[in-house]
Design a protein around this motif. Sequence first.
Motif: not given
Length: 206
Positions: A82-83, A103-107, A119-120, A126-127
Amino acid sequence: MRSLLVIHNQARATERQAAAASKTLLPEYVLRSSGYTITKAHSEEQANKLIVEADACVLDVPVPLIKSWGTSLLKRKIVPLLWWCSDSTATLSVEACDDNVMVDGVLSPSMNPLEIHWMLHFGSKQCFERQQWSMERKELLSRIEERKWIDMAKGILCELKGIAESEAYDMLRKQAMNERKRIVDVATSIVKVYQLIQDQKGGAKR
């Protein structure tokens, strides 16, 4: 998912120390306040050791550095990446907006604990899907490669024996059964031996 590894760009260590007054915006502070166990790494060596115990990795780096970090980390362990999109990382990433970033998500610092949780959660899903796609892609490429060897071997048998493709395939299949090998292994052997003979003939003519 409770244990998170936060990675900071080593070059920004001094900058981060200077910004200690606004620590509430740092990923380790925000995520720890949301109930997660946090470990931090500033170098590839540290990250490779700590990733083993982490459930996910949060990259507090500019977008152009995500690929190299992700490649290194995923060799050690498959985890969601995650970014951390802060004012700083976003500003340093403007020119990379069109990059294909894996990436699998954004925080972000503005997220509340429930938003971070979801999101996690979605990042983990997604991963998993990304890994499934990668495995399916490798399998497909492997089948294409096998098909190539079998088709070449059939062509050689058709040329040498004057038979149809279906007969050539039957010959490959029967030989594979007799030798207890895969058809592609028999086909590969035939092609390589044929190419070796052709190379020797070409050398003799010269």
